[in-house]
Design a protein around this motif. Structure first.
Motif, PDB file in Angstrom:
ATOM      1  N   PHE A 101       0.834  -1.206   0.000  1.00  0.00           N
ATOM      2  CA  PHE A 101       0.000   0.000   0.000  1.00  0.00           C
ATOM      3  C   PHE A 101       0.865   1.251   0.000  1.00  0.00           C
ATOM      4  CE2 PHE A 101      -1.977   3.449   2.417  1.00  0.00           C
ATOM      5  CZ  PHE A 101      -3.111   3.677   1.658  1.00  0.00           C
ATOM      6  N   SER A 137       1.488   6.375  -6.912  1.00  0.00           N
ATOM      7  CA  SER A 137       0.271   6.956  -7.492  1.00  0.00           C
ATOM      8  C   SER A 137       0.221   8.462  -7.259  1.00  0.00           C
ATOM      9  CB  SER A 137      -0.970   6.294  -6.889  1.00  0.00           C
ATOM     10  OG  SER A 137      -1.012   4.920  -7.185  1.00  0.00           O
ATOM     11  N   TYR A 138       0.658   8.895  -6.088  1.00  0.00           N
ATOM     12  CA  TYR A 138       0.693  10.326  -5.789  1.00  0.00           C
ATOM     13  C   TYR A 138       1.673  11.045  -6.707  1.00  0.00           C
ATOM     14  CZ  TYR A 138       1.318  14.683  -3.221  1.00  0.00           C
ATOM     15  OH  TYR A 138       1.395  16.007  -2.881  1.00  0.00           O
ATOM     16  N   CYS A 180       2.686   1.626  -3.489  1.00  0.00           N
ATOM     17  CA  CYS A 180       1.781   1.936  -4.598  1.00  0.00           C
ATOM     18  C   CYS A 180       1.101   3.286  -4.417  1.00  0.00           C
ATOM     19  CB  CYS A 180       0.744   0.828  -4.758  1.00  0.00           C
ATOM     20  SG  CYS A 180       1.455  -0.757  -5.252  1.00  0.00           S
ATOM     21  N   TYR A 181       0.746   3.624  -3.172  1.00  0.00           N
ATOM     22  CA  TYR A 181       0.118   4.921  -2.929  1.00  0.00           C
ATOM     23  C   TYR A 181       1.104   6.055  -3.199  1.00  0.00           C
ATOM     24  CZ  TYR A 181      -2.440   8.692  -0.659  1.00  0.00           C
ATOM     25  OH  TYR A 181      -3.089   9.883  -0.392  1.00  0.00           O
TER      26      TYR A 181
END
Length: 228
Positions: A207, A214-215, A210-211
């Motif tokens: 998490f 993604s940001y 990937c977060y």
């Protein structure tokens, strides 16, 4: 809480079990992304060529791959390809799972990158194409010098987003015994008798990675939008 004990995680466990799997997951992601983009670009150009003997096979390949779960493709390749194939690669018999994962991911992700590339190429106005033709450029010159550079810039956020999804999918190689990030956590959990904590921490690590990515993609997308 809930009987969980996260204190078993320390630098020794991370360095001994997790880092090795993390390195392979990153390597698989990078190799599959590069190979998938190259192969996917070829497939996209075949579909846009307007020639049936190129477009039809490419269309069948892309639609076929996109209709099958990745884990099934991984298992098919790993179980059905004879051992003689791996013996042709120096040291391949010792890394059968890893080689299978790399080949499978490139072949599978190429179908998705192909659609991204095709959409990006089609997003360029016909005026750009006609301008290249007016200058006497061939189809390959037009694509290489005018269309693809602009298309790549438009597709960068989408390509990076697909790469993040690819990183998440690397956990599926656990099914064939490849030592990825998830396998590292799983092995540590089994050895120290803390499988629940190990899988929970694996989810947190996935998490966070990937977060964060993604940001970064979101920020990049906003900058590209400003440039446009």
């Amino acid at each position: 809480m809930f009987g969980l004990d996260l204190s078993f995680v320390n630098w020794e466990i991370i360095s001994k079990f997790v880092i090795k799997g993390f390195i392979f997951s990153v390597q698989l992601t990078v190799i599959a992304t590069i190979g998938g983009i190259i192969f996917g670009t070829i497939l996209a150009l075949m579909r846009l060529s307007g020639k049936a003997f190129l477009a039809v096979p490419a269309t069948i390949y892309v639609n076929g791959m996109r209709s099958v779960p990745l884990v099934m493709v991984i298992l098919w390749f790993f179980l059905l390809v004879p051992a003689s194939f791996y013996n042709m690669i120096p040291g391949g018999s010792n890394y059968r799972a890893e080689i299978s994962a790399i080949i499978t991911f490139i072949a599978f992700e190429a179908a998705y990158f192909s659609e991204i590339m095709r959409a990006g190429i089609q997003s360029i106005s016909r005026g750009q194409v006609n301008a290249g033709r007016a200058l006497g450029m061939t189809y390959s010159q037009n694509m290489r010098l005018i269309i693809l550079p602009q298309a790549f810039r438009n597709m960068v956020p989408i390509l990076l987003t697909q790469t993040i999804i690819l990183f998440q999918d690397t956990s599926l190689v656990y099914a064939i015994g490849a030592y990825d990030l998830l396998k590292g956590f799983s092995t540590a959990g089994k050895i120290y008798g803390r499988p629940e904590e190990a899988y929970l921490l694996a989810a947190v690590v996935y998490f966070v990675i990937c977060y964060s990515l993604s940001y970064m993609v979101k920020r990049l997308n906003s900058k590209i939008a400003i440039i446009r």
